[in-house]
Write an enzyme that holds these catalytic residues in place. Sequence first.
Site, short mmCIF file in Angstrom:
data_model
loop_
_atom_site.label_atom_id
_atom_site.label_comp_id
_atom_site.label_asym_id
_atom_site.label_seq_id
_atom_site.Cartn_x
_atom_site.Cartn_y
_atom_site.Cartn_z
N SER A 175 26.88 26.02 63.71
CA SER A 175 25.75 26.50 64.43
C SER A 175 24.95 25.82 65.47
CB SER A 175 24.59 26.95 63.41
OG SER A 175 25.15 27.93 61.96
N HIS A 454 28.50 32.54 64.44
CA HIS A 454 29.73 32.54 63.88
C HIS A 454 29.88 33.39 62.75
CE1 HIS A 454 28.27 30.71 60.47
NE2 HIS A 454 27.66 29.78 61.26
#
Length: 595
Positions: A175, A454
Amino acid sequence: MKKLSFLSLAVLAALAGCSDDDAPKTLSLDTAIPVGDSQCINGGTLTQVGADDNGNGQLEQGEVDGSKTVCNPVKTTLDESELASLTSNPWFADAQQKVGQAQERTDALATTPAKAKNVILFVGDGMGVSTVTAARILAGQLQDKLGEEHQLSFEAMPYSGFSKTYNVDAQTPDSAGTMTAMASGVKTDVGVIGVAEAVERGNCASVEGNELVTALELAEIAGKSTGVISTARITHATPAATYAKSADRNWEDVSDMPADAVAGGCQDIAMQLVDFEQNLEARFDVDVDGIEVVMGGGRRHFLPKDPAFNSADAVSSTEGDRTDGIDLTAKWQQAYPNGTYVVDQAGFDAIDAANTERVFGLFNESHMQYEQDRANDVAGEPSLAEMTTKAIDVLDNNNEGFFLTVEAGRIDHAHHAGNAYNALHDTVAFADAVQAAIDNTNSEETLIIVTADHSHVFTIAGYPKRGNPILGKVVGVGSSKPTLAADGMPYTTLGYTNGNGFKDLGAETDADAGYNGDIVTGRVDLSGVDTTAPGFHQEALVPMGSETHAGEDVGVYAQGPGAHLVTGTNEQSYIFHVMNYAADLVEKAEAKLAK
């Protein structure tokens, strides 16, 4: 004479035998040519003619003397009766309506200014395509629909595309690198925040010269109000990438940093949030007023490691982690005496948004609760939709507009724990927050982008029938019993490629409780297990301590000025450039700096 007479009689007899009554009849046969024939694409008629030599009244192939083909004229339109099976079909009608709407939007682009006063970036952490699909079905089933036909709020947005999520040094990302790409327009490495790829992770000295400028910082310089919201710790990678520069995403407070990094002058992420205004002013020699709205979890990183500083709802004997003795919540309140610091639902509800200058909300010592576990919080926590609405109500007091980032951080955490129940419910709550933003802003002046940083190794498998409970076991079309795998046991529609594996925790709504048990390898007989229960954790193929991210592209959805640029498959860093184009962030910031 005699011969001649005989010859004449013979001729007469022959002529008599060839009278019209005895001649074979001429027959014709018409055969329809089907539509699609290579000679007659729209069909036609084949006419064959010939004598009925055998007198059976039928023209046989051996009797055909000739033929003629006549093709029907090509048809360019269908009449209403021919179209009825299509136009009366709801699937067809719905698609036709959407085509018309798309054409109207395309036509309007030529005359509509693509400039946004406000920008909201929504990030569903770990919200891959399979998560969106499964959450859509769950949301529909929660409304007593079959589920598959449902749409989450952001799926109805007019423009969409895909984002490639890899980091500069990693095929499957984290992230920190992904959010840095979205926030700054530059892709970078795994584990670093707000800095370019030349940085060395964990090396404080390598930060200098590699600092990036984020959309939130540009908006701040341009005079807009700014905000960042997360259901994770507000110092966690995704929210931190909007305001911090760090060689390591784990440096959330000073106790997380190595001594050489502290000695080298690097600030922890919590300190950077509280010092954001003065850091930005020092960097660019410009006057700004700081972030107006900060809401999320992570209170422990702002408090000293001393029980005397515990909040009223602390669940640990010592809530704070900071080893430098600094109470950053007090420091923030001293810097912003007109600001409002809140820690619970009651404090949140008491905020008068119309007359509040800024808000600092830290609702948990670590991450905020999962949506389905929120009712169990000691002092109460606002939902993501409530925080989004409140933030907009505070930020829109600025006539110059605002920039807001909203993260649903716990989708990711539930997936890591292998618990689809919480991952999907948090995705539904995320969609509710997007809807709240849509309802509380003007689409003609606000660009809203919804995406993920993601995905996860989360699958939708088997051949379940339409409307089968998405959290349930696979039941095939035409059946009422679970489908059995080759090992003779039922299996769930949802599963994970890797992770902690099966857990049956019943009514437990905290996904993280799954980490308390052993890792389960191999298959489990689910015949007597309620797989729709909150505490059920799906089976995993590859045993691991925690389920992992995945590397495929994620969806990007948009509406408002500049949203038409969200199309196709792009690098994740492209999202920043769409926001910049729509709101002229760089241009307005540079104009402010020039003064």
